[in-house]
Motif scaffolding. Structure first.
Motif, PDB file in Angstrom:
ATOM      1  N   TYR A 266       4.955 -13.790  -0.674  1.00 36.79           N
ATOM      2  CA  TYR A 266       4.887 -14.093  -2.096  1.00 36.79           C
ATOM      3  C   TYR A 266       4.760 -12.803  -2.903  1.00 36.79           C
ATOM      4  CZ  TYR A 266       4.304 -18.901  -0.596  1.00 36.79           C
ATOM      5  OH  TYR A 266       4.505 -20.129  -0.023  1.00 36.79           O
ATOM      6  N   SER A 267       4.913 -12.943  -4.210  1.00 40.35           N
ATOM      7  CA  SER A 267       4.950 -11.758  -5.074  1.00 40.35           C
ATOM      8  C   SER A 267       3.625 -11.005  -5.117  1.00 40.35           C
ATOM      9  CB  SER A 267       5.359 -12.161  -6.495  1.00 40.35           C
ATOM     10  OG  SER A 267       4.408 -13.052  -7.043  1.00 40.35           O
ATOM     11  N   ASN A 268       2.525 -11.648  -4.723  1.00 37.78           N
ATOM     12  CA  ASN A 268       1.241 -10.941  -4.700  1.00 37.78           C
ATOM     13  C   ASN A 268       1.009 -10.220  -3.381  1.00 37.78           C
ATOM     14  OD1 ASN A 268       0.775 -13.105  -3.030  1.00 37.78           O
ATOM     15  ND2 ASN A 268      -1.101 -13.792  -4.047  1.00 37.78           N
ATOM     16  N   GLY A 269       1.996 -10.264  -2.466  1.00 40.44           N
ATOM     17  CA  GLY A 269       1.888  -9.546  -1.203  1.00 40.44           C
ATOM     18  C   GLY A 269       1.429 -10.388  -0.036  1.00 40.44           C
ATOM     19  N   HIS A 284       1.618 -21.052  -6.506  1.00 37.18           N
ATOM     20  CA  HIS A 284       1.870 -20.871  -7.939  1.00 37.18           C
ATOM     21  C   HIS A 284       2.360 -19.454  -8.221  1.00 37.18           C
ATOM     22  CE1 HIS A 284       0.003 -24.749  -8.437  1.00 37.18           C
ATOM     23  NE2 HIS A 284      -1.105 -24.314  -7.865  1.00 37.18           N
ATOM     24  N   LEU A 285       3.168 -18.957  -7.289  1.00 34.49           N
ATOM     25  CA  LEU A 285       3.751 -17.619  -7.390  1.00 34.49           C
ATOM     26  C   LEU A 285       5.191 -17.678  -6.893  1.00 34.49           C
ATOM     27  CD1 LEU A 285       0.810 -15.613  -5.795  1.00 34.49           C
ATOM     28  CD2 LEU A 285       1.603 -15.307  -8.147  1.00 34.49           C
ATOM     29  N   PRO A 286       6.048 -16.804  -7.388  1.00 33.04           N
ATOM     30  CA  PRO A 286       7.407 -16.762  -6.845  1.00 33.04           C
ATOM     31  C   PRO A 286       7.422 -16.191  -5.432  1.00 33.04           C
ATOM     32  CG  PRO A 286       7.098 -15.019  -8.468  1.00 33.04           C
ATOM     33  CD  PRO A 286       5.864 -15.861  -8.518  1.00 33.04           C
ATOM     34  N   ILE A 287       8.359 -16.686  -4.629  1.00 30.90           N
ATOM     35  CA  ILE A 287       8.563 -16.137  -3.286  1.00 30.90           C
ATOM     36  C   ILE A 287       9.330 -14.832  -3.420  1.00 30.90           C
ATOM     37  CG2 ILE A 287       9.772 -16.510  -1.102  1.00 30.90           C
ATOM     38  CD1 ILE A 287       9.172 -19.489  -1.437  1.00 30.90           C
ATOM     39  N   ASP A 288       8.864 -13.822  -2.708  1.00 33.95           N
ATOM     40  CA  ASP A 288       9.495 -12.510  -2.792  1.00 33.95           C
ATOM     41  C   ASP A 288      10.474 -12.279  -1.642  1.00 33.95           C
ATOM     42  OD1 ASP A 288       9.870  -9.901  -3.900  1.00 33.95           O
ATOM     43  OD2 ASP A 288       8.624  -9.101  -2.293  1.00 33.95           O
ATOM     44  N   GLY A 357       7.169 -25.029  -5.081  1.00 34.72           N
ATOM     45  CA  GLY A 357       6.835 -24.129  -3.991  1.00 34.72           C
ATOM     46  C   GLY A 357       7.952 -23.199  -3.582  1.00 34.72           C
ATOM     47  N   GLU A 358       9.194 -23.425  -4.103  1.00 32.15           N
ATOM     48  CA  GLU A 358      10.314 -22.577  -3.716  1.00 32.15           C
ATOM     49  C   GLU A 358      11.054 -22.003  -4.920  1.00 32.15           C
ATOM     50  OE1 GLU A 358      12.873 -23.298  -0.495  1.00 32.15           O
ATOM     51  OE2 GLU A 358      11.557 -24.733   0.502  1.00 32.15           O
ATOM     52  N   THR A 359      11.576 -22.891  -5.765  1.00 28.91           N
ATOM     53  CA  THR A 359      12.406 -22.404  -6.870  1.00 28.91           C
ATOM     54  C   THR A 359      11.824 -22.761  -8.228  1.00 28.91           C
ATOM     55  OG1 THR A 359      13.768 -24.410  -6.686  1.00 28.91           O
ATOM     56  CG2 THR A 359      14.525 -22.454  -5.519  1.00 28.91           C
ATOM     57  N   ASP A 360      10.565 -23.173  -8.253  1.00 32.52           N
ATOM     58  CA  ASP A 360       9.957 -23.587  -9.525  1.00 32.52           C
ATOM     59  C   ASP A 360       9.390 -22.419 -10.323  1.00 32.52           C
ATOM     60  OD1 ASP A 360       8.085 -23.270  -7.474  1.00 32.52           O
ATOM     61  OD2 ASP A 360       6.653 -24.646  -8.402  1.00 32.52           O
ATOM     62  N   ILE A 361       9.322 -21.221  -9.726  1.00 36.52           N
ATOM     63  CA  ILE A 361       8.806 -20.056 -10.438  1.00 36.52           C
ATOM     64  C   ILE A 361       9.771 -18.891 -10.253  1.00 36.52           C
ATOM     65  CG2 ILE A 361       6.878 -18.456 -10.722  1.00 36.52           C
ATOM     66  CD1 ILE A 361       5.029 -20.532  -9.578  1.00 36.52           C
ATOM     67  N   SER A 362      10.297 -18.399 -11.349  1.00 36.87           N
ATOM     68  CA  SER A 362      11.251 -17.295 -11.323  1.00 36.87           C
ATOM     69  C   SER A 362      10.541 -15.967 -11.130  1.00 36.87           C
ATOM     70  CB  SER A 362      12.037 -17.282 -12.640  1.00 36.87           C
ATOM     71  OG  SER A 362      12.687 -16.054 -12.836  1.00 36.87           O
ATOM     72  N   ARG A 363      11.141 -15.092 -10.375  1.00 36.83           N
ATOM     73  CA  ARG A 363      10.593 -13.739 -10.232  1.00 36.83           C
ATOM     74  C   ARG A 363      10.756 -12.960 -11.529  1.00 36.83           C
ATOM     75  NH1 ARG A 363      13.394 -10.585  -6.827  1.00 36.83           N
ATOM     76  NH2 ARG A 363      11.616  -9.301  -6.212  1.00 36.83           N
ATOM     77  N   ARG A 364      11.716 -13.398 -12.357  1.00 32.05           N
ATOM     78  CA  ARG A 364      11.964 -12.689 -13.602  1.00 32.05           C
ATOM     79  C   ARG A 364      11.005 -13.145 -14.697  1.00 32.05           C
ATOM     80  NH1 ARG A 364      17.549 -13.717 -14.437  1.00 32.05           N
ATOM     81  NH2 ARG A 364      17.902 -12.237 -12.766  1.00 32.05           N
ATOM     82  N   ARG A 365      10.749 -14.465 -14.755  1.00 30.39           N
ATOM     83  CA  ARG A 365       9.815 -15.022 -15.745  1.00 30.39           C
ATOM     84  C   ARG A 365       9.050 -16.165 -15.099  1.00 30.39           C
ATOM     85  NH1 ARG A 365      12.295 -16.114 -21.574  1.00 30.39           N
ATOM     86  NH2 ARG A 365      10.064 -16.405 -21.912  1.00 30.39           N
ATOM     87  N   TRP A 366       7.752 -15.989 -14.960  1.00 29.90           N
ATOM     88  CA  TRP A 366       6.955 -16.926 -14.177  1.00 29.90           C
ATOM     89  C   TRP A 366       6.689 -18.244 -14.896  1.00 29.90           C
ATOM     90  CZ3 TRP A 366       2.641 -13.899 -11.116  1.00 29.90           C
ATOM     91  CH2 TRP A 366       3.268 -12.938 -10.311  1.00 29.90           C
ATOM     92  N   TYR A 682      -6.367 -16.002   1.654  1.00 29.43           N
ATOM     93  CA  TYR A 682      -5.081 -15.501   2.121  1.00 29.43           C
ATOM     94  C   TYR A 682      -4.340 -16.582   2.908  1.00 29.43           C
ATOM     95  CZ  TYR A 682      -1.639 -12.297   4.134  1.00 29.43           C
ATOM     96  OH  TYR A 682      -0.466 -11.675   4.484  1.00 29.43           O
ATOM     97  N   LEU A 683      -5.053 -17.272   3.781  1.00 30.42           N
ATOM     98  CA  LEU A 683      -4.421 -18.292   4.605  1.00 30.42           C
ATOM     99  C   LEU A 683      -3.959 -19.488   3.781  1.00 30.42           C
ATOM    100  CD1 LEU A 683      -6.796 -18.221   7.686  1.00 30.42           C
ATOM    101  CD2 LEU A 683      -4.387 -17.563   7.663  1.00 30.42           C
ATOM    102  N   ASN A 684      -4.784 -19.902   2.826  1.00 28.26           N
ATOM    103  CA  ASN A 684      -4.438 -21.064   2.017  1.00 28.26           C
ATOM    104  C   ASN A 684      -5.314 -21.039   0.778  1.00 28.26           C
ATOM    105  OD1 ASN A 684      -4.038 -23.598   0.866  1.00 28.26           O
ATOM    106  ND2 ASN A 684      -3.793 -24.608   2.841  1.00 28.26           N
ATOM    107  N   ASN A 685      -4.705 -20.751  -0.347  1.00 27.77           N
ATOM    108  CA  ASN A 685      -5.510 -20.600  -1.562  1.00 27.77           C
ATOM    109  C   ASN A 685      -6.139 -21.905  -2.020  1.00 27.77           C
ATOM    110  OD1 ASN A 685      -2.834 -21.416  -2.228  1.00 27.77           O
ATOM    111  ND2 ASN A 685      -3.210 -20.914  -4.361  1.00 27.77           N
TER     112      ASN A 685
END
Length: 733
Positions: A266-269, A284-288, A357-366, A682-685
């Motif tokens: 994910y985008s937070n690493g 609640h983060l985009p997949i990186d 969980g997959e395409t609901d959050i854009s890496r460009r605009r969250w 980390y394992l599951n927020n």
């Protein structure tokens, strides 16, 4: 013609053909000649290769075979439009029945194969194999559908209906099953039943079709369960069932015969293992990034590579971007074969709606879901060498005639249409097209937007005709801006998941749990969170529920109701949460994380700072035990790195004493508790959710933060990287 003009022209052609908006008949020139070519079934003899997984793939090749009404109209879709088709299926599925199989056996994920196998049934094959008329064929399809989709209740242990699957059918349908097919199903069911020659698989929670396919594969492998079945055994098992239920031989293929699992970053690493986990965990983060971990280098059938190189159409079926299509493209041989084919029309089928969980959050605009251009960019970002040569056309759904009520209902579920941003897609060198490929019947009946297999297949053949006239695979864009992954990120050498599960179970068997139900909860936690390393389980000796009267944990810092006690090696859970399974899991994970630090502290205390206490300051210090006495997962260097990241600094002249100075009201998480909370988060927020607030800075772009916040963000990024690389041992790029 310019790209935009070609797009408008083909859009019009698609609508004319799919919606039959012009009369059939002879026409001369322009678009009407192409319409006539489609109606004359031009291109039906061309070779098609389809990639995908799950419901999207089965729907477009032959209808969604999971639906109860599928047997009413089973002979539709791509299989009816094209005489030669190869379907390549994702093998990293690990949920439901497939997940239960992976716990027990060294194998690839086969859950998606059952759906596609049913969808590929052809009436003429059944009639030729068993000498049936149309009525009998329809009845047999109903029987096969009922048997293969039957799911045994959780915990069901009787093998009678596994050993004879026809017992699940009503008497009238049972009589329609030809004896050769009946004998085969009984043979396969008996093989995996108690007392059979193969691996005994308890039926509870399984789809019977998955059990039949597993039996066919392991029977072909020669009864061994010590190592994964080879490519020949998997192919033979699939072919055995294919021929028996009317699927053309050589049609269905695994993307790889090598067992593996999906890894999402994910985008937070945070990087986590497991496809099913991605669906149930809401970051609640985009997949990186996406990658796979395999037992060995991914093995691909030469027949698959040859089919790809010889294909006239290469189609990426609609489906889950990161969990159905992207894992297939982590296999280098497949990507290479796609790029080597320069004559095929390559089509990306876009989904209708964003997927949670997959395409609901854009890496460009969250604050929004992905656009179609971002789907294209995701391939460039995740496939070795980028998206170059993967597809020429993206086919989206034209939803302009969908009522506002239907879209509103989807919006209430957090789903919105995937917007086709044409100009940006064109700038990426891909031709954007729209067509009405959804099912109006299901829209009217159930208020849902689903792909119509017949309309989608007709759209694909229409695109083929247009391609033959216009050359849709010519690159019209003057430049490309898709970011490209420079190297493959597939990890090899990982054990089969069943080996991981058995090893974890063996470690847990050596420990005491009170009550005993804690052991089963811990087993479930470990399977669902396979980032937990086996060595993580070796630092506690027991776990138990503690009565309130014996709870000695100080509540000065927190109200967490689970912790590791280094004095007796116990994971201790407060009785207050004993009736809440989710809170037990939460606190067990936190306590397990704390146990990794072992007995690293020799002493801890509060001391007055050197300048006195006139500013209300106070200082917390810990002293490390000698290395040989710690029994700690972290080596000395890693432990010291972690303590610095936890804001504990060593004394200048005493490197074994670490401390932090706080003002009188400043909050603070001691390093042991922080480690446990970060481990669970980390394992599951959904578990260490108390850390969501602490780690929320990672959601903010650096340019919007003031210097202090930026410094804190950098520290927290380093903490995530430490847990990813050191604690959970993911390979960094």
């Amino acid at each position: 013609m310019k790209t935009s003009e070609i797009g408008q022209y083909v859009d019009q052609l698609l609508e004319m053909v799919i919606n039959e908006t012009i009369p059939k008949g002879p026409h001369r020139g322009s678009i009407f000649g192409l319409v006539d070519s489609v109606y004359s079934r031009e291109g039906c003899d061309k070779r098609v290769v389809v990639f995908g997984g799950g419901t999207g793939l089965s729907t477009v090749v032959g209808g969604n075979s999971r639906l109860a009404e599928w047997p009413e109209n089973p002979f539709v879709g791509l299989k009816q439009e094209f005489s030669t088709m190869d379907v390549v299926v994702c093998t990293t599925d690990d949920g439901g029945s497939t997940g239960l199989l992976l716990k027990e056996l060294p194998m690839i994920g086969i859950g998606d194969f059952r759906k596609v196998l049913l969808s590929l049934i052809l009436s003429e094959n059944l009639q030729e194999t068993y000498g049936l008329d149309d009525v009998a064929t329809g009845q047999l399809v109903r029987a096969i559908h009922a048997v293969f989709n039957y799911r045994f209740p959780e915990g069901f242990r009787k093998f009678r209906c596994v050993a004879n699957p026809l017992l699940l059918l009503p008497q009238d349908l049972r009589k329609t099953v030809p004896r050769p097919l009946s004998n085969l199903l009984i043979s396969l069911g008996t093989y995996i039943s108690q007392g059979g020659d193969g691996p005994t698989i308890s039926p509870g929670g399984h789809c019977l079709g998955n059990l039949m396919l597993t039996s066919a594969i392991f029977k072909s492998a020669g009864r061994t369960i010590d190592h994964p079945p080879g490519l020949a055994a998997i192919t033979e098992g699939i072919e055995l069932l294919s021929r028996a239920i009317g699927v053309p031989p050589g049609t269905l293929h695994p993307a790889t015969a090598t067992p593996g699992q999906l890894v999402l970053r994910y985008s937070n690493g945070v990087a986590v293992r497991g496809q099913d986990k991605s669906a149930i965990t809401r970051r609640h983060l985009p997949i990186d990034r996406v990658s796979i971990e395999c037992c060995d280098a991914p093995l691909v059938s030469p027949a698959v590579c040859n089919a790809i190189r010889e294909a006239d159409i290469i189609l990426f079926a609609p489906g889950s971007l990161y969990t159905s299509i992207m894992p297939i493209l982590q296999v280098p041989a497949i990507v290479q074969a796609i790029r080597e084919n320069r004559k095929a029309l390559k089509i990306l089928g876009a989904n209708f709606l964003v997927q949670a969980g997959e395409t609901d959050i854009s890496r460009r605009r969250w604050n929004r879901g992905l656009y179609v251009s971002e789907l294209v960019e995701a391939y460039g970002h995740n496939v070795e060498g980028g998206a170059e040569g993967l597809f020429d056309v993206v086919l989206s759904a034209n939803l302009e005639h969908i009522s506002g009520d239907v879209l509103r209902n989807y919006a209430l579920e957090g789903k919105s249409p995937i917007y086709l941003d044409r100009s940006r897609v064109e700038s990426l060198g891909v031709l954007p097209l729209e067509a009405t490929v959804y099912s109006p019947e299901r829209l009217k009946r159930a208020g849902v937007i689903h792909h119509d297999p017949q309309k989608f297949a007709l759209a694909v053949r229409t695109l083929l005709v247009a391609h033959q006239r216009l050359g849709l695979n010519r690159k019209h864009a003057s430049s490309r801006t898709i970011p490209a992954r420079s190297s493959n990120n597939t990890v090899t050498g990982a054990p089969p998941l069943c080996c991981y599960y058995r090893e974890a179970d063996a470690v847990l068997a050596e420990k005491r749990f009170h009550p005993r139900s804690l052991r089963e909860i811990m087993r479930e936690i470990i399977w669902e969170n396979r980032d937990i390393r086996i060595t993580h389980l070796k630092f506690f000796r027991a776990a138990q529920i503690i009565p309130a009267s014996r709870w000695t944990r100080s509540k000065e810092w927190d109200n967490v109701l689970g912790y590791y006690d280094p004095e007796d090696g116990l994971l201790k859970i407060h009785e207050q949460v004993s009736d809440d399974p989710e809170r037990i899991r939460d606190n067990l994970l936190i306590a397990l994380g704390e146990s990794l630090l072992g007995q690293y502290v020799e002493g801890r205390c509060w001391v007055n700072p050197e300048n006195g206490n006139q500013w209300g300051a106070r200082r917390y210090e810990i002293r490390l035990r000698p290395v040989e006495e710690r029994r700690c997962f972290l080596d000395d260097g890693a432990l010291r790195t972690y303590l610095r990241l936890a804001r504990m600094m060593p004394k200048p002249h005493d490197p074994n004493t670490f401390g932090i100075t706080l003002n009188d009201r400043e909050g603070f998480l001691p390093p042991g508790l922080l480690f446990g909370l970060l481990y669970a988060w980390y394992l599951n927020n959904a578990y260490g959710e108390i850390m969501e607030y602490e780690m929320s800075l990672l959601r903010w772009p650096p340019q919007k933060l003031i210097p202090y916040q930026l410094e804190e963000r950098t520290r927290k990024q380093a903490l995530v990287r430490f847990f990813r690389n050191v604690v959970f041992q993911h390979r960094d790029e």
